[in-house]
Design a protein around this motif. Structure first.
Motif, PDB file in Angstrom:
ATOM      1  N   ARG A 141      24.955 -56.859  13.932  1.00 35.29           N
ATOM      2  CA  ARG A 141      24.570 -55.294  13.923  1.00 35.29           C
ATOM      3  C   ARG A 141      23.785 -55.756  15.472  1.00 35.29           C
ATOM      4  O   ARG A 141      23.604 -54.894  15.911  1.00 35.29           O
ATOM      5  CB  ARG A 141      24.012 -54.208  13.500  1.00 35.29           C
ATOM      6  N   PHE A 142      23.163 -56.314  15.896  1.00 32.72           N
ATOM      7  CA  PHE A 142      22.391 -57.313  16.810  1.00 32.72           C
ATOM      8  C   PHE A 142      21.447 -55.893  17.342  1.00 32.72           C
ATOM      9  O   PHE A 142      21.072 -55.777  18.606  1.00 32.72           O
ATOM     10  CB  PHE A 142      23.394 -56.690  18.245  1.00 32.72           C
ATOM     11  N   ARG A 143      20.233 -56.480  16.080  1.00 33.12           N
ATOM     12  CA  ARG A 143      19.387 -55.548  16.147  1.00 33.12           C
ATOM     13  C   ARG A 143      18.610 -55.430  14.631  1.00 33.12           C
ATOM     14  O   ARG A 143      19.104 -55.845  13.912  1.00 33.12           O
ATOM     15  CB  ARG A 143      19.273 -53.754  16.075  1.00 33.12           C
ATOM     16  N   THR A 144      16.967 -55.674  15.207  1.00 34.69           N
ATOM     17  CA  THR A 144      16.342 -55.304  13.918  1.00 34.69           C
ATOM     18  C   THR A 144      17.207 -54.721  13.149  1.00 34.69           C
ATOM     19  O   THR A 144      17.056 -53.032  13.001  1.00 34.69           O
ATOM     20  CB  THR A 144      15.357 -55.374  14.196  1.00 34.69           C
ATOM     21  N   LEU A 145      17.698 -54.650  11.648  1.00 30.58           N
ATOM     22  CA  LEU A 145      17.454 -53.572  10.197  1.00 30.58           C
ATOM     23  C   LEU A 145      16.509 -53.835   9.831  1.00 30.58           C
ATOM     24  O   LEU A 145      14.948 -53.824   9.338  1.00 30.58           O
ATOM     25  CB  LEU A 145      18.231 -55.007   9.102  1.00 30.58           C
ATOM     26  N   SER A 146      16.265 -52.169   9.111  1.00 30.45           N
ATOM     27  CA  SER A 146      15.726 -51.379   7.999  1.00 30.45           C
ATOM     28  C   SER A 146      15.238 -52.223   7.277  1.00 30.45           C
ATOM     29  O   SER A 146      15.784 -53.247   6.457  1.00 30.45           O
ATOM     30  CB  SER A 146      15.712 -49.672   8.290  1.00 30.45           C
TER      31      SER A 146
END
Length: 268
Positions: A141-146
């Protein structure tokens, strides 16, 4: 088979292992349904640990760190007298693990990269290795996951029936992922770098003679100089300087600081 334990290269514990030894350890963990964190580190990967106490802590808690890149293999010889017949690179290790997984009926999971790369990678692997079962494939997702997304990702991989997961997020994100997820996944998790792109056919790999001569970095630099020049020129020179220090005995007396991460990064 070679498997002589770990040796320190600039504070990073690298395994003195060949392909056969590495594959055997990974498959044994997969059969036993045991967490097993793996990374194949070239110069850039070693330097991410040597220059960052928190990341050094992560790397030194992985179960297997193979000497990817000829300079890392050569450093094992210069610093510790450990001679290996070849490096143990992520792309080749992935191929051999897929071959053994197919022979042993162990499904694999592909995590990372982009959807179009995963589609080609999945197709190529299934064509190349008869009987290989790919339990699932999921892009980054190329981001920080919750926290919830992080837990759901672990559950998806576990529930897929996979027994081995390959992680292609790029260095050092993939090593962070393996460190944070291997225990929850309960299976071998392998950070394999550019293997996804190479085996998907979306990135051309250096000729064999360049890889054998330790010049794969130059081939990749010429492909993408704007993005990679700092990694291969500046970090490469710093690696050489620090290796000379360690070989001389000066840096070998330095205790590299390791610091436990303050929390999960949840990179996905």
């Amino acid at each position: 088979m070679i498997d002589r334990g770990k040796r320190s290269i600039l504070g990073v514990d690298v395994d003195v292992v060949d392909y056969e030894g590495a594959v055997e350890k990974i498959i044994a963990a997969a059969r036993a349904r045991r967490p097993f964190g793996v990374s194949a580190l070239a110069v850039h990967g070693v330097m991410t640990g040597a220059l960052d106490p928190e990341h050094l802590y992560r790397l030194n808690r992985l179960d297997l760190v193979t000497p990817d890149g000829q300079p890392v293999r050569w450093a094992l010889r210069w610093l510790h007298g450990e001679k290996l017949p070849a490096r143990v690179s992520g792309p080749e290790l992935m191929e051999l693990v897929c071959e053994s997984a197919a022979e042993n009926g162990l499904p694999v999971y592909l995590y990372g990269s982009r959807p179009e790369v995963l589609d080609k990678l999945r197709s190529n692997l299934m064509r190349r290795y008869a009987g290989l079962r790919i339990a699932g494939a999921e892009p980054s997702r190329f981001r920080t996951l919750s926290a919830d997304e992080d837990a759901e990702l672990d559950a998806r991989i576990r529930n897929s029936g996979a027994r081995i997961v390959f992680v292609g997020l790029g260095c050092p994100r993939q090593e962070v992922f393996v460190f944070e997820h291997a225990e929850a996944l309960g299976m071998p998790a392998l950070a394999v770098g550019a293997a996804f792109d190479f085996h998907a056919g979306t990135v051309t790999r250096a000729p064999h003679w360049m890889r054998s001569a330790g010049l794969e970095w130059l081939f990749r630099l010429l492909q993408d100089p704007k993005r990679l020049w700092r990694r291969y020129i500046l970090l490469g020179l710093l690696f050489l300087f620090m290796i000379i220090e360690q070989a001389s005995g000066f840096r070998g007396q330095i205790s590299y600081e390791q610091r436990a991460p303050s929390g999960k990064l949840r990179l996905g």
